[in-house]
Design a protein around this motif. Sequence first.
Motif, PDB file in Angstrom:
ATOM      1  N   SER A   4      61.995  50.355  60.589  1.00 29.24           N
ATOM      2  CA  SER A   4      61.235  51.737  59.583  1.00 29.24           C
ATOM      3  C   SER A   4      62.257  50.912  58.275  1.00 29.24           C
ATOM      4  O   SER A   4      61.263  51.276  57.592  1.00 29.24           O
ATOM      5  CB  SER A   4      61.347  53.213  60.526  1.00 29.24           C
ATOM      6  N   LYS A   7      61.211  48.141  57.248  1.00 30.25           N
ATOM      7  CA  LYS A   7      59.710  47.727  56.378  1.00 30.25           C
ATOM      8  C   LYS A   7      59.012  48.700  54.984  1.00 30.25           C
ATOM      9  O   LYS A   7      58.553  47.967  54.440  1.00 30.25           O
ATOM     10  CB  LYS A   7      58.626  48.343  57.840  1.00 30.25           C
ATOM     11  N   GLN A   8      60.208  49.610  55.098  1.00 29.93           N
ATOM     12  CA  GLN A   8      59.298  50.922  54.187  1.00 29.93           C
ATOM     13  C   GLN A   8      60.178  50.004  52.877  1.00 29.93           C
ATOM     14  O   GLN A   8      59.481  50.363  51.987  1.00 29.93           O
ATOM     15  CB  GLN A   8      60.526  51.737  54.281  1.00 29.93           C
ATOM     16  N   HIS A  45      58.315  41.659  60.786  1.00 31.31           N
ATOM     17  CA  HIS A  45      57.813  43.275  60.512  1.00 31.31           C
ATOM     18  C   HIS A  45      55.980  43.404  60.131  1.00 31.31           C
ATOM     19  O   HIS A  45      55.499  43.974  59.900  1.00 31.31           O
ATOM     20  CB  HIS A  45      58.448  43.542  58.991  1.00 31.31           C
TER      21      HIS A  45
END
Length: 182
Positions: A4, A7-8, A45
């Motif tokens: 995550s 991805k951010q 992703h």
Amino acid sequence: MAKSDTKQRILRTARELFATKGVQQTSLQEIADRLGITKPALYYHFSSREDLIRSIVTPLLDDGEQFIARMEARADVPPLELIEGFFDFHHRHRTDMLMLLTELTTLAELGLIDVVLTWRARLTRLVFGSEPTLEQQARAVLAFGGMQDCTMQFPDAPVDELRTATVTAACAALGLSVGPRT
């Protein structure tokens, strides 16, 4: 680094590059290079450019839809509350809105223009009832479109001042004799 987090980071970098270079002019390879990852790692992703753009836009669309649905669910929404809430929505998402508006082709390809036009029609009915006149519809287009524009046109204005000025102008465009709350 967690999935995550990566991805951010990809989303943040894509926003920056899209804002400075444009969506169509930014390659996925360029995003990967900026992050120091491989293109296949980026594809892990996000399966495509469209998937990446949708991931940026989805929170904006979800927030807008939730706001309008909440207003529609109420029996009697004061127009001022609706207008202030719509300003707040646009101010929260002004960076992504600006990025999207510079890419009308991308907006059209993703079907987002229709979403925005539908939102405006729904807001118009909330203010003027189920069968607004052409004049009322025109007033609503000016008011709601203008509110969106004001959040982007004046990025350095203090938010409280901008909110007051924008809400007051929207009320005037709608022909409402209400002003913003103090």
